[in-house]
Design an enzyme around this catalytic site. Structure first.
Site, PDB file in Angstrom:
ATOM      1  N   SER A  31       0.980   9.750   3.976  1.00  0.00           N
ATOM      2  CA  SER A  31       2.336   9.358   4.362  1.00  0.00           C
ATOM      3  C   SER A  31       3.252   9.147   3.173  1.00  0.00           C
ATOM      4  CB  SER A  31       2.284   8.079   5.202  1.00  0.00           C
ATOM      5  OG  SER A  31       1.608   7.038   4.503  1.00  0.00           O
ATOM      6  N   GLY A  65      -1.275   9.111   7.557  1.00  0.00           N
ATOM      7  CA  GLY A  65      -2.561   8.613   8.022  1.00  0.00           C
ATOM      8  C   GLY A  65      -3.759   9.379   7.519  1.00  0.00           C
ATOM      9  N   ASN A  94      -5.405   5.793   2.173  1.00  0.00           N
ATOM     10  CA  ASN A  94      -5.867   5.333   3.490  1.00  0.00           C
ATOM     11  C   ASN A  94      -7.357   5.019   3.497  1.00  0.00           C
ATOM     12  OD1 ASN A  94      -3.426   5.398   5.154  1.00  0.00           O
ATOM     13  ND2 ASN A  94      -3.448   7.586   4.737  1.00  0.00           N
ATOM     14  N   ASP A 175       6.998  -2.592   5.731  1.00  0.00           N
ATOM     15  CA  ASP A 175       5.532  -2.649   5.788  1.00  0.00           C
ATOM     16  C   ASP A 175       4.903  -2.968   4.438  1.00  0.00           C
ATOM     17  OD1 ASP A 175       5.773  -0.276   4.363  1.00  0.00           O
ATOM     18  OD2 ASP A 175       5.063   1.006   5.981  1.00  0.00           O
ATOM     19  N   HIS A 178       5.223   1.622   1.914  1.00  0.00           N
ATOM     20  CA  HIS A 178       5.948   2.887   1.734  1.00  0.00           C
ATOM     21  C   HIS A 178       7.269   2.654   1.015  1.00  0.00           C
ATOM     22  CE1 HIS A 178       3.219   3.633   5.166  1.00  0.00           C
ATOM     23  NE2 HIS A 178       3.085   4.813   4.590  1.00  0.00           N
TER      24      HIS A 178
END
Length: 198
Positions: A31, A65, A94, A175, A178
């Protein structure tokens, strides 16, 4: 006679107008490279494509993801389809966020490096760091995977994609993972500095 000369010169002129040493650059990440939370033209890969055009072509095959195992499963098809000269490999974040064993992540990334090199594709490895709440030991093991792979394979290497603002929470989306749109140019320039193309 003049028409014959013209017919011979036209192909040469067309070749002269083409960019010398043009390369296809395949960005293969998660991502962070797919532009999560951003407009399609805001991500660092889109900025890189604009910066290098028209001389080089940038293809973004990143998926939000994605893990190193998922990337390994997708990579052969992506290499066959896009036939890149350079592979920008940005995977593993991830794996770390999910607490997966580092030995598996290392093995998957090494296999991807091997797949690319078997096709004479230059690999630029891009590393990341985990948030501090994952603990210093696991965080150090995570970073060491990238450092060791880059050293063992003598790869062009970006140790940290978010270099220069990793500790600035205001640089990230809510979040905390990012980067915001205004930091994408910094990321693009960090990667571009290590690309083996001019």
């Amino acid at each position: 006679m003049r028409s014959i000369v013209c017919k011979m010169l036209v192909p040469l002129l067309l070749l002269w107008q083409l960019p010398a040493c043009a390369a296809t650059i395949l960005v293969f990440g998660d991502s962070l490279s797919a532009g999560y939370g951003l407009a399609p033209n805001q991500g660092w890969v889109a900025l890189l494509a604009r910066d290098l055009a028209p001389r080089h072509r940038v293809v973004n095959a990143s998926q939000s993801g994605e893990t190193s195992a998922g990337g390994l499963a997708r990579l052969p098809d992506a290499l066959a389809r896009h036939k890149p000269d350079v592979l920008v490999l940005e995977l593993g974040a991830n794996d770390g966020l999910r607490g997966l064993p580092m030995v598996e992540m290392r093995r998957n990334l090494q296999h991807m490096v091997d797949l690319a090199r078997a096709r004479r594709i230059t690999v630029l490895l891009v590393g990341m760091a985990l948030p501090p709440n994952y603990g210093p030991r696991y965080g150090a093991e995570f970073r060491a995977v990238y450092d060791d792979l880059a050293r063992a394979n003598r790869l062009p290497y970006v140790p940290l994609l978010v270099q220069g603002f990793a500790g600035d929470l205001s640089a990230f989306q809510p979040d905390g993972l990012h980067p915001r749109a205004e930091k994408q140019d910094t990321m693009m320039r960090t990667v571009k500095a290590k690309l083996p193309v001019k």
